[in-house]
Design a protein around this motif. Structure first.
Motif, mmCIF file in Angstrom:
data_model
loop_
_atom_site.group_PDB
_atom_site.id
_atom_site.type_symbol
_atom_site.label_atom_id
_atom_site.label_comp_id
_atom_site.label_asym_id
_atom_site.label_seq_id
_atom_site.Cartn_x
_atom_site.Cartn_y
_atom_site.Cartn_z
ATOM 1 N N PRO A 218 20.370 9.213 1.777
ATOM 2 C CA PRO A 218 18.960 9.087 2.177
ATOM 3 C C PRO A 218 18.870 8.307 3.484
ATOM 4 C CG PRO A 218 19.265 8.484 -0.126
ATOM 5 C CD PRO A 218 20.636 8.583 0.463
ATOM 6 N N ALA A 219 17.985 8.734 4.352
ATOM 7 C CA ALA A 219 17.861 8.096 5.659
ATOM 8 C C ALA A 219 16.424 8.167 6.152
ATOM 9 C CB ALA A 219 18.792 8.778 6.663
ATOM 10 N N TYR A 220 16.084 7.230 7.029
ATOM 11 C CA TYR A 220 14.928 7.404 7.901
ATOM 12 C C TYR A 220 15.465 8.022 9.185
ATOM 13 C CZ TYR A 220 12.343 4.126 4.907
ATOM 14 O OH TYR A 220 11.731 3.522 3.851
ATOM 15 N N TYR A 221 14.597 8.730 9.901
ATOM 16 C CA TYR A 221 15.028 9.409 11.122
ATOM 17 C C TYR A 221 14.105 8.986 12.260
ATOM 18 C CZ TYR A 221 17.531 12.154 7.651
ATOM 19 O OH TYR A 221 18.342 12.524 6.604
ATOM 20 N N LEU A 222 14.658 8.235 13.196
ATOM 21 C CA LEU A 222 13.866 7.764 14.329
ATOM 22 C C LEU A 222 13.895 8.822 15.432
ATOM 23 C CD1 LEU A 222 12.234 5.655 15.869
ATOM 24 C CD2 LEU A 222 14.397 4.591 16.571
ATOM 25 N N HIS A 223 12.723 9.218 15.868
ATOM 26 C CA HIS A 223 12.577 10.310 16.831
ATOM 27 C C HIS A 223 11.871 9.792 18.069
ATOM 28 C CE1 HIS A 223 10.100 14.055 18.060
ATOM 29 N NE2 HIS A 223 11.278 14.139 18.632
ATOM 30 N N ARG B 133 7.013 8.762 23.250
ATOM 31 C CA ARG B 133 6.346 8.458 21.976
ATOM 32 C C ARG B 133 7.413 8.354 20.889
ATOM 33 N NH1 ARG B 133 2.496 12.979 20.275
ATOM 34 N NH2 ARG B 133 4.393 13.889 19.412
ATOM 35 N N ARG B 134 7.300 7.339 20.070
ATOM 36 C CA ARG B 134 8.301 7.088 19.045
ATOM 37 C C ARG B 134 7.712 7.348 17.663
ATOM 38 N NH1 ARG B 134 11.570 1.519 19.629
ATOM 39 N NH2 ARG B 134 9.743 0.586 18.659
ATOM 40 N N GLY B 135 8.434 8.086 16.843
ATOM 41 C CA GLY B 135 7.983 8.378 15.486
ATOM 42 C C GLY B 135 9.112 8.194 14.489
ATOM 43 N N LEU B 136 8.756 7.865 13.275
ATOM 44 C CA LEU B 136 9.734 7.656 12.216
ATOM 45 C C LEU B 136 9.521 8.706 11.132
ATOM 46 C CD1 LEU B 136 11.966 5.588 11.202
ATOM 47 C CD2 LEU B 136 10.142 4.622 9.779
ATOM 48 N N PHE B 137 10.494 9.606 10.958
ATOM 49 C CA PHE B 137 10.425 10.566 9.867
ATOM 50 C C PHE B 137 10.757 9.863 8.558
ATOM 51 C CE2 PHE B 137 11.404 13.593 13.364
ATOM 52 C CZ PHE B 137 10.346 14.467 13.184
ATOM 53 N N MET C 207 0.824 -1.204 0.000
ATOM 54 C CA MET C 207 0.000 0.000 0.000
ATOM 55 C C MET C 207 0.856 1.251 0.000
ATOM 56 S SD MET C 207 -3.531 -0.229 2.043
ATOM 57 C CE MET C 207 -4.869 -1.224 1.432
ATOM 58 N N ALA C 208 1.238 1.732 1.203
ATOM 59 C CA ALA C 208 1.947 3.004 1.289
ATOM 60 C C ALA C 208 3.379 2.882 0.768
ATOM 61 C CB ALA C 208 1.954 3.501 2.724
ATOM 62 N N ASP C 209 3.802 3.893 0.036
ATOM 63 C CA ASP C 209 5.163 3.962 -0.490
ATOM 64 C C ASP C 209 5.967 4.878 0.435
ATOM 65 O OD1 ASP C 209 7.483 4.120 -1.931
ATOM 66 O OD2 ASP C 209 6.565 4.831 -3.798
ATOM 67 N N ILE C 210 6.742 4.252 1.329
ATOM 68 C CA ILE C 210 7.507 4.961 2.355
ATOM 69 C C ILE C 210 8.980 4.891 1.980
ATOM 70 C CG2 ILE C 210 8.041 5.073 4.830
ATOM 71 C CD1 ILE C 210 5.095 5.424 4.208
ATOM 72 N N ARG C 211 9.639 6.046 1.943
ATOM 73 C CA ARG C 211 11.034 6.054 1.511
ATOM 74 C C ARG C 211 11.897 6.941 2.411
ATOM 75 N NH1 ARG C 211 11.062 6.006 -5.111
ATOM 76 N NH2 ARG C 211 9.191 4.699 -5.390
ATOM 77 N N PRO C 212 13.204 6.639 2.438
ATOM 78 C CA PRO C 212 14.131 7.534 3.132
ATOM 79 C C PRO C 212 14.354 8.798 2.309
ATOM 80 C CG PRO C 212 15.336 5.771 2.048
ATOM 81 C CD PRO C 212 13.878 5.476 1.837
ATOM 82 N N PHE C 213 14.960 9.798 2.909
ATOM 83 C CA PHE C 213 15.239 11.037 2.188
ATOM 84 C C PHE C 213 16.453 11.720 2.799
ATOM 85 C CE2 PHE C 213 12.511 12.169 5.688
ATOM 86 C CZ PHE C 213 12.862 13.461 6.068
ATOM 87 N N LYS C 214 17.034 12.639 2.056
ATOM 88 C CA LYS C 214 18.181 13.418 2.533
ATOM 89 C C LYS C 214 17.650 14.679 3.207
ATOM 90 C CE LYS C 214 21.179 11.934 -1.293
ATOM 91 N NZ LYS C 214 21.992 12.422 -2.453
ATOM 92 N N ALA C 215 17.553 14.642 4.508
ATOM 93 C CA ALA C 215 16.946 15.754 5.236
ATOM 94 C C ALA C 215 17.884 16.952 5.323
ATOM 95 C CB ALA C 215 16.565 15.317 6.642
ATOM 96 N N LEU C 216 17.261 18.125 5.349
ATOM 97 C CA LEU C 216 17.970 19.319 5.806
ATOM 98 C C LEU C 216 17.883 19.305 7.320
ATOM 99 C CD1 LEU C 216 16.806 22.375 3.658
ATOM 100 C CD2 LEU C 216 18.972 21.162 3.533
ATOM 101 N N ARG C 217 19.046 19.486 7.985
ATOM 102 C CA ARG C 217 19.046 19.497 9.449
ATOM 103 C C ARG C 217 19.971 20.596 9.947
ATOM 104 N NH1 ARG C 217 20.972 14.861 12.229
ATOM 105 N NH2 ARG C 217 22.208 14.138 10.455
ATOM 106 N N TYR C 218 19.689 21.035 11.152
ATOM 107 C CA TYR C 218 20.574 22.023 11.758
ATOM 108 C C TYR C 218 21.970 21.432 11.951
ATOM 109 C CZ TYR C 218 17.104 25.629 12.816
ATOM 110 O OH TYR C 218 16.168 26.633 12.723
ATOM 111 N N ASN C 219 22.961 22.248 11.762
ATOM 112 C CA ASN C 219 24.354 21.875 11.970
ATOM 113 C C ASN C 219 24.614 21.880 13.470
ATOM 114 O OD1 ASN C 219 27.109 21.602 12.092
ATOM 115 N ND2 ASN C 219 27.571 23.306 10.710
ATOM 116 N N GLU D 8 20.257 -2.655 5.423
ATOM 117 C CA GLU D 8 19.304 -3.698 5.818
ATOM 118 C C GLU D 8 18.122 -3.110 6.592
ATOM 119 O OE1 GLU D 8 21.105 -6.959 7.822
ATOM 120 O OE2 GLU D 8 22.435 -7.469 6.154
ATOM 121 N N ALA D 9 18.405 -2.174 7.490
ATOM 122 C CA ALA D 9 17.327 -1.555 8.272
ATOM 123 C C ALA D 9 16.403 -0.746 7.367
ATOM 124 C CB ALA D 9 17.924 -0.672 9.361
ATOM 125 N N VAL D 10 16.984 0.030 6.458
ATOM 126 C CA VAL D 10 16.184 0.827 5.529
ATOM 127 C C VAL D 10 15.288 -0.075 4.684
ATOM 128 C CG1 VAL D 10 16.316 2.258 3.457
ATOM 129 C CG2 VAL D 10 17.737 2.811 5.439
#
Length: 433
Positions: free
Chosen positions: A87-92, A105-109, A1-13, A194-196
């Motif tokens: 590209p990455a997933y970001y576990l928050h 609470r755990r979320g996955l960006f 169903m859902a197409d979930i992908r990693p991405f290259k995030a912009l993040r604070y330095n 493997e995790a991705v």
């Protein structure tokens, strides 16, 4: 169903920036007082992008959106913000305190392919208004970026996703920082192949349920459609065809949904006088005596699964507890086409039967109806005389959200409040390839 992908995030330095000082609440809950404090807090606070100020004299070439873009471009040049190489997933992990207890609470960006509602791949549960979407579409189009995530839910019955994320939390965290008072955050960057792959595969059989951020999702969808209409040759996997989400398991012990109580003002004395009698035409009304454990009884009754609701302010310090006398009769006052789940919700009964039929009001009348997710605040606003009385509602359960969404129904507006809100500025998704 859902197409979930990693991405290259912009993040604070994080070599130069203090994350605790630069994140901000999402745009739709920032008060004027918070706005002033955040602007003064740090010159790189994300509010300058997420919710830039409007200034008298703004026009098409100089406005809050162009100022947000100017900040984004300057911060990229100065390496205040940097784009990840892979590209990455970001576990928050979002740690907060509620009722005196620490909760996580755990979320996955991730980036999620945008889908029209009728495909039932991404499923909404609340109605939206046009005004907020215009603002978000303008910001997305000007920045070519998603600045704050849509909050999504998923089912993980076999804990396939959960087991992967459990392993990730054993890794040294990439970053740890404080948030709002009593809150803290941890973030892991998941680039392990493997995790991705395991995460991406696990989501292919799952729909995504919108918890919070319906306006943001619909704004991203509208912007995608606009871009694709202008250029039909945009590749299917182009960044603009996805939206940034934070995804949480429906069974996550840290998932907290607060009710949205209604506080009422502006009613005539005559209407207030006859209201108790009118209520008894449709409801069984029981008085919970404040002097006899009424508030403790209220807490117990709020945990039950029924369309019971409560009123404070019509009977001194006592609470009125109301249940439906004749469900078919009450349902006759509701708009047609809704499911039994919708018709059985206390928020539906209050909005359609009490506010609209008995009181002759528009349930969305913002001159006379306000919303509050905190019970102590709700009671205080009535006791102070700011409002005449309050409807105290029970929290909506995740399974109710799922049932409404699966049936292609929508709850009344202001039915749910997911607490705490996800901050903006942890990760940003650029809509450029």
């Amino acid at each position: 169903m859902a197409d979930i992908r990693p991405f290259k995030a912009l993040r604070y330095n994080t070599a130069t920036e203090n994350m605790s000082a630069v994140i901000c609440p999402p745009y739709d809950v920032i008060s004027p007082q918070q706005e002033a404090a955040l602007l003064a807090n740090d010159p790189h606070n994300f509010i300058r992008i997420e919710y830039a100020k409007t200034i008298p004299g703004d026009d098409e070439t100089c406005n809050r959106y162009t100022r947000a873009l100017s900040h984004l471009q300057k911060w990229l040049r100065d390496e205040v913000l940097k784009q990840d190489d892979k590209p990455a997933y970001y576990l928050h992990e979002h740690t907060y305190t509620f009722g005196g207890e620490k909760v996580i609470r755990r979320g996955l960006f991730a980036r999620v392919r945008l889908e029209e509602w009728d495909k039932m791949i991404v499923r909404p549960h609340e109605r939206t208004m046009a005004g907020p979407k215009k603002d978000r579409i303008k910001l997305i189009g000007t920045l070519e970026a998603d600045t704050s995530p849509v909050f999504g839910l998923y089912q993980d019955d076999g804990r396939f996703i959960g087991s992967v994320l459990d392993q990730v939390t054993a890794w040294p965290e990439a970053i740890e920082f404080a948030g709002e008072p009593g809150e803290s955050h941890r973030l892991w960057v998941i680039t392990d192949v493997e995790a991705v792959s395991a995460i991406q595969r696990a989501f292919t059989e799952k729909p995504i349920y919108i918890a919070d951020g319906h306006h943001r999702y619909e704004s991203s969808l509208a912007y995608r459609n606009e871009r694709n209409n202008l250029d039909p040759k945009i590749p299917p996997d182009a960044a603009v065809n996805f939206v940034m989400m934070s995804l949480t398991d429906m069974a996550d012990p840290g998932l907290l949904i607060l009710p949205t109580h209604r506080v009422i003002k502006g009613l005539s004395k005559n209407l207030l006088y006859i209201l108790p009698e009118r209520l008894r035409e449709h409801f069984n009304v029981e008085t919970l005596k404040a002097s006899n454990g009424g508030w403790e009884n209220l807490k117990t009754l709020m945990a039950e699964d029924s369309s019971r609701f409560f009123i404070f302010g019509l009977s001194g310090d006592d609470i009125l507890s109301l249940t439906v006398k004749n469900q078919p009769k009450v349902e006759g006052f509701m708009p047609s086409g809704h499911t039994a789940t919708y018709r059985g919700m206390d928020v539906s009964v209050v909005d359609h039967v009490v506010l609209e039929d008995i009181l002759g009001m528009n349930a969305m009348d913002e001159e006379r109806v306000a919303y509050d997710h905190d019970m102590d605040s709700t009671i205080s606003r009535v006791k102070s005389g700011e409002f005449q009385f309050a409807f105290i509602l029970k929290p909506v359960k995740p399974e109710t959200i799922q049932a409404i969404s699966d049936a292609k129904d929508r709850m009344p507006r202001k039915s749910t409040y997911f607490y705490p809100k996800l901050p903006s500025g942890i990760v940003v998704y650029r809509l450029r390839d």
